[in-house]
Motif scaffolding. Structure first.
Motif, PDB file in Angstrom:
ATOM      1  N   GLU A  33       0.805  -1.220   0.000  1.00  0.00           N
ATOM      2  CA  GLU A  33       0.000   0.000   0.000  1.00  0.00           C
ATOM      3  C   GLU A  33       0.845   1.281   0.000  1.00  0.00           C
ATOM      4  N   LEU A  34       2.129   1.172   0.307  1.00  0.00           N
ATOM      5  CA  LEU A  34       2.967   2.372   0.358  1.00  0.00           C
ATOM      6  C   LEU A  34       3.097   2.995  -1.027  1.00  0.00           C
ATOM      7  N   PRO A  35       3.109   4.317  -1.107  1.00  0.00           N
ATOM      8  CA  PRO A  35       3.270   4.960  -2.416  1.00  0.00           C
ATOM      9  C   PRO A  35       4.704   4.798  -2.925  1.00  0.00           C
ATOM     10  N   VAL A  36       4.852   4.894  -4.236  1.00  0.00           N
ATOM     11  CA  VAL A  36       6.178   4.898  -4.841  1.00  0.00           C
ATOM     12  C   VAL A  36       6.935   6.093  -4.270  1.00  0.00           C
ATOM     13  N   GLY A  37       8.174   5.890  -3.908  1.00  0.00           N
ATOM     14  CA  GLY A  37       8.977   6.971  -3.355  1.00  0.00           C
ATOM     15  C   GLY A  37       9.996   6.457  -2.358  1.00  0.00           C
ATOM     16  N   THR A  38      10.638   7.395  -1.689  1.00  0.00           N
ATOM     17  CA  THR A  38      11.763   7.095  -0.808  1.00  0.00           C
ATOM     18  C   THR A  38      11.455   7.494   0.630  1.00  0.00           C
ATOM     19  N   THR A  39      11.876   6.649   1.572  1.00  0.00           N
ATOM     20  CA  THR A  39      11.781   6.931   3.004  1.00  0.00           C
ATOM     21  C   THR A  39      13.186   6.836   3.581  1.00  0.00           C
ATOM     22  N   GLU A  40      13.657   7.899   4.219  1.00  0.00           N
ATOM     23  CA  GLU A  40      15.020   7.921   4.751  1.00  0.00           C
ATOM     24  C   GLU A  40      15.050   7.596   6.237  1.00  0.00           C
ATOM     25  N   LEU A  41      16.062   6.837   6.636  1.00  0.00           N
ATOM     26  CA  LEU A  41      16.358   6.615   8.039  1.00  0.00           C
ATOM     27  C   LEU A  41      17.454   7.580   8.466  1.00  0.00           C
ATOM     28  N   ILE A  42      18.538   7.592   7.705  1.00  0.00           N
ATOM     29  CA  ILE A  42      19.660   8.501   7.945  1.00  0.00           C
ATOM     30  C   ILE A  42      19.910   9.206   6.618  1.00  0.00           C
ATOM     31  N   PRO A  43      19.587  10.498   6.522  1.00  0.00           N
ATOM     32  CA  PRO A  43      19.721  11.195   5.238  1.00  0.00           C
ATOM     33  C   PRO A  43      21.099  10.990   4.598  1.00  0.00           C
ATOM     34  N   GLY A  44      21.062  10.533   3.340  1.00  0.00           N
ATOM     35  CA  GLY A  44      22.278  10.309   2.582  1.00  0.00           C
ATOM     36  C   GLY A  44      23.031   9.038   2.940  1.00  0.00           C
ATOM     37  N   LYS A  45      22.564   8.319   3.960  1.00  0.00           N
ATOM     38  CA  LYS A  45      23.293   7.121   4.424  1.00  0.00           C
ATOM     39  C   LYS A  45      22.445   5.851   4.434  1.00  0.00           C
ATOM     40  N   ALA A  46      21.134   5.959   4.688  1.00  0.00           N
ATOM     41  CA  ALA A  46      20.284   4.762   4.739  1.00  0.00           C
ATOM     42  C   ALA A  46      18.851   5.156   4.409  1.00  0.00           C
ATOM     43  N   TRP A  47      18.263   4.477   3.427  1.00  0.00           N
ATOM     44  CA  TRP A  47      16.888   4.735   3.032  1.00  0.00           C
ATOM     45  C   TRP A  47      16.348   3.515   2.304  1.00  0.00           C
ATOM     46  N   PHE A  48      15.034   3.495   2.106  1.00  0.00           N
ATOM     47  CA  PHE A  48      14.452   2.504   1.212  1.00  0.00           C
ATOM     48  C   PHE A  48      13.538   3.213   0.244  1.00  0.00           C
ATOM     49  N   SER A  49      13.392   2.605  -0.924  1.00  0.00           N
ATOM     50  CA  SER A  49      12.492   3.167  -1.921  1.00  0.00           C
ATOM     51  C   SER A  49      11.593   2.077  -2.478  1.00  0.00           C
ATOM     52  N   ILE A  50      10.378   2.488  -2.775  1.00  0.00           N
ATOM     53  CA  ILE A  50       9.402   1.648  -3.449  1.00  0.00           C
ATOM     54  C   ILE A  50       9.373   2.131  -4.894  1.00  0.00           C
ATOM     55  N   ASP A  51       9.487   1.203  -5.827  1.00  0.00           N
ATOM     56  CA  ASP A  51       9.512   1.567  -7.238  1.00  0.00           C
ATOM     57  C   ASP A  51       8.671   0.562  -8.023  1.00  0.00           C
ATOM     58  N   GLU A  52       8.274   0.951  -9.233  1.00  0.00           N
ATOM     59  CA  GLU A  52       7.488   0.079 -10.106  1.00  0.00           C
ATOM     60  C   GLU A  52       8.105   0.054 -11.501  1.00  0.00           C
ATOM     61  N   PRO A  53       9.308  -0.540 -11.618  1.00  0.00           N
ATOM     62  CA  PRO A  53       9.975  -0.587 -12.931  1.00  0.00           C
ATOM     63  C   PRO A  53       9.406  -1.684 -13.825  1.00  0.00           C
ATOM     64  N   GLU A  54       9.769  -1.626 -15.083  1.00  0.00           N
ATOM     65  CA  GLU A  54       9.416  -2.650 -16.062  1.00  0.00           C
ATOM     66  C   GLU A  54      10.584  -3.627 -16.157  1.00  0.00           C
ATOM     67  N   THR A  55      10.287  -4.922 -16.136  1.00  0.00           N
ATOM     68  CA  THR A  55      11.351  -5.907 -16.327  1.00  0.00           C
ATOM     69  C   THR A  55      11.736  -5.946 -17.806  1.00  0.00           C
ATOM     70  N   LYS A  56      12.913  -6.534 -18.080  1.00  0.00           N
ATOM     71  CA  LYS A  56      13.429  -6.599 -19.450  1.00  0.00           C
ATOM     72  C   LYS A  56      13.967  -8.006 -19.716  1.00  0.00           C
ATOM     73  N   PRO A  57      14.060  -8.377 -20.989  1.00  0.00           N
ATOM     74  CA  PRO A  57      14.713  -9.647 -21.307  1.00  0.00           C
ATOM     75  C   PRO A  57      16.170  -9.619 -20.823  1.00  0.00           C
ATOM     76  N   LEU A  58      16.696 -10.766 -20.462  1.00  0.00           N
ATOM     77  CA  LEU A  58      18.051 -10.869 -19.935  1.00  0.00           C
ATOM     78  C   LEU A  58      19.067 -10.158 -20.814  1.00  0.00           C
ATOM     79  N   GLU A  59      18.969 -10.330 -22.113  1.00  0.00           N
ATOM     80  CA  GLU A  59      19.968  -9.745 -23.025  1.00  0.00           C
ATOM     81  C   GLU A  59      19.911  -8.221 -23.078  1.00  0.00           C
ATOM     82  N   ARG A  60      18.892  -7.608 -22.521  1.00  0.00           N
ATOM     83  CA  ARG A  60      18.790  -6.145 -22.488  1.00  0.00           C
ATOM     84  C   ARG A  60      19.137  -5.574 -21.116  1.00  0.00           C
ATOM     85  N   THR A  61      19.707  -6.386 -20.237  1.00  0.00           N
ATOM     86  CA  THR A  61      20.080  -5.925 -18.906  1.00  0.00           C
ATOM     87  C   THR A  61      21.587  -6.027 -18.716  1.00  0.00           C
TER      88      THR A  61
END
Length: 158
Positions: A33-61
């Motif tokens: 339920e969390l929105p896409v974005g970043t939550t920081e614990l220690i600014p510039g040192k520790a954070w987590f982000s929720i993202d919704e990227p598109e996967t790609k075929p192996l040869e394109r990574t």
């Protein structure tokens, strides 16, 4: 590199307070339920982000590695494979980008399935290839915690 199921995450929480914080984020009941974005614990040192990227075929990574940050990754919805190889076994493609803390590589390695509660931790010596499609490329939802390497103590083995 650590590869484990979230139900076994307590086995790794003793590594360090910040690492334990990252593992707790993976186990949060509200992640879907969390929105896409970043939550920081220690600014510039520790954070987590929720993202919704598109996967790609192996040869394109590409493999990537970070010198300053440890990645803790888990797929929350959809299917994603993440490639892994020791940094010494892949070939650099270009220079290290200090501002983005990333360098890209080509090579071969293992494939990890980070769905169904599986998570992976990639240290600076671990090349990893995120967002690999196990079939038809699709949008996924994932969490990535970033921890500066200075926050994870290193001890000499006896």
């Amino acid at each position: 590199m650590i590869y484990a199921h979230i139900d076994d995450a307590r086995n790794y929480s003793g590594l360090d307070e910040v690492f334990a914080w990252a593992v707790r984020q993976l186990a949060r009941a509200d992640l879907k339920e969390l929105p896409v974005g970043t939550t920081e614990l220690i600014p510039g040192k520790a954070w987590f982000s929720i993202d919704e990227p598109e996967t790609k075929p192996l040869e394109r990574t590409l493999f990537e590695a970070h010198r300053e940050f440890v990645d803790v990754q888990m797929t929350l919805a959809g299917d994603e494979l993440i490639g892994y190889a020791p940094l010494a076994q892949v070939t650099p493609l270009g220079e290290y980008d200090e501002k983005r803390d990333v360098q890209f590589f080509k090579g071969e390695g293992l494939t990890l399935d980070c769905t169904g509660g599986m998570f992976a931790v990639f240290f600076p010596e671990d090349a990893h290839r995120p967002c690999v499609a196990p079939g038809t490329p699709r949008r996924i939802r994932k969490i990535v915690a970033k921890i500066h390497r200075s926050l994870i103590p290193h001890r000499e083995l006896p």
